[in-house]
Design a protein around this motif. Structure first.
Motif, PDB file in Angstrom:
ATOM      1  N   MET A 135      22.182  17.841  -5.056  1.00  9.00           N
ATOM      2  CA  MET A 135      21.184  17.653  -3.993  1.00  9.00           C
ATOM      3  C   MET A 135      19.766  17.625  -4.574  1.00  9.00           C
ATOM      4  O   MET A 135      18.911  16.854  -4.133  1.00  9.00           O
ATOM      5  N   LYS A 136      19.527  18.441  -5.564  1.00  6.01           N
ATOM      6  CA  LYS A 136      18.214  18.425  -6.220  1.00  6.01           C
ATOM      7  C   LYS A 136      17.972  17.070  -6.880  1.00  6.01           C
ATOM      8  O   LYS A 136      16.855  16.535  -6.830  1.00  6.01           O
ATOM      9  N   GLN A 137      19.012  16.508  -7.492  1.00  3.63           N
ATOM     10  CA  GLN A 137      18.876  15.193  -8.109  1.00  3.63           C
ATOM     11  C   GLN A 137      18.598  14.125  -7.061  1.00  3.63           C
ATOM     12  O   GLN A 137      17.740  13.243  -7.247  1.00  3.63           O
ATOM     13  N   LEU A 138      19.320  14.174  -5.929  1.00  2.00           N
ATOM     14  CA  LEU A 138      19.061  13.218  -4.850  1.00  2.00           C
ATOM     15  C   LEU A 138      17.625  13.340  -4.346  1.00  2.00           C
ATOM     16  O   LEU A 138      16.963  12.332  -4.076  1.00  2.00           O
ATOM     17  N   GLY A 139      17.146  14.566  -4.223  1.00  2.00           N
ATOM     18  CA  GLY A 139      15.767  14.774  -3.789  1.00  2.00           C
ATOM     19  C   GLY A 139      14.761  14.195  -4.769  1.00  2.00           C
ATOM     20  O   GLY A 139      13.748  13.603  -4.369  1.00  2.00           O
TER      21      GLY A 139
END
Length: 284
Positions: free
Chosen positions: A36-40
């Protein structure tokens, strides 16, 4: 046709993905949290003016797509909410995460008008006053969890209905993509999807072997960019497995043509009773 979105993704929405709401077990959903951090990061790099969020848990109109057209959206998530989702009681709220977002009403109105013109069942949602601070609808965890990792920009929230045909979900997605193109705006898209909820006999929905099989097939379809084939799941299998991601995924499939799905599959895990996965769709 090209991808009309500057960045799009499929995300889960389990509250313990947020470390603050992990109730002392941050390792439980660590893999998904990292994804999720990467998607953000990718969404911020894409620099959207607006993000459209497709959620199964928003304001529902039976037999219609609902589209937020209030001035604002606001809500909160807490450790108490997490406990309640697995049938536990907690007297205090514990850690609370609050959210407030402005709504891109111009894009919302475009979507509603185009859906009506296409004879798609749609509802335009507002609350209390036509505009201003009292014109505020509630945010659900299906929106707040993925947005926690995303840039703070105006949003539009769309909630589908399972009474609407799969074909009309694909048609709604195609209409959404066209309106994004016509708007000239830089728009991101999030399909907020958890998957089978029957992975654990001690979970709120019990265990069924179809949960494992449905999730296995979903992962394969997403890796092959064959989202449309989710329409082939039988009603019986869906009832047994209890996914809540098919309908939002079909809207995304309609919005981003197969040849424009420049995808990256990041992760899949089942740390509790439901499946969670993350996929990115990059602009070409």
């Amino acid at each position: 046709m090209m991808n009309p979105f500057v960045f799009a993704c499929i995300t889960p929405h389990g509250l313990p993905i947020l470390e603050e709401l992990s109730q002392g077990t941050p390792q439980l959903m660590a893999s998904t949290r990292s994804s999720m951090k990467q998607l953000g990061t990718w969404m911020r790099e894409a620099n959207p003016e607006t993000i459209v969020v497709l959620t199964p848990h928003g304001l529902k109109i039976d037999g219609m797509f609902s589209v937020t057209d209030s001035s604002y959206l606001a809500g909160e998530m807490s450790e108490q909410t997490v406990a309640g989702m697995v049938g536990e009681r907690r007297a205090d709220k514990g850690v609370t995460v609050e959210f407030s977002r402005a709504v891109d009403r111009d894009l919302a109105k475009r979507i509603v008008a185009a859906a009506e013109e296409a004879a798609l069942p749609v509802g335009d949602l507002n609350f209390a006053t036509a505009a201003g601070p009292f014109s505020t609808l509630p945010l659900d965890w299906g929106v707040m969890v993925p947005l926690y990792f995303m840039p703070n920009v105006p949003i539009v929230v769309v909630t589908p209905s399972r009474r609407i045909s799969y074909e009309d979900h694909l048609r709604f997605g195609a209409m959404l993509g066209e309106q994004v193109r016509r708007s000239g705006k830089r728009v991101g898209l999030i399909a907020s999807c958890d998957w089978s909820h029957a992975h654990d006999e001690n979970g709120p929905y019990g265990y069924h072997e179809d949960a494992v099989e449905l999730d296995r097939q979903v992962v394969a379809l997403l890796k092959e960019d064959e989202l449309e084939k989710m329409t082939e799941f039988t009603a019986e299998m869906i009832d047994h497995a209890k996914p809540d991601g098919i309908w939002q995924s079909l809207i995304l499939a309609g919005a981003i043509p197969r040849e424009a799905r420049n995808s990256t599959f990041l992760s899949y895990e089942v740390p509790t009773y439901f499946g969670m996965l993350t996929v990115a769709y990059h602009a070409q």
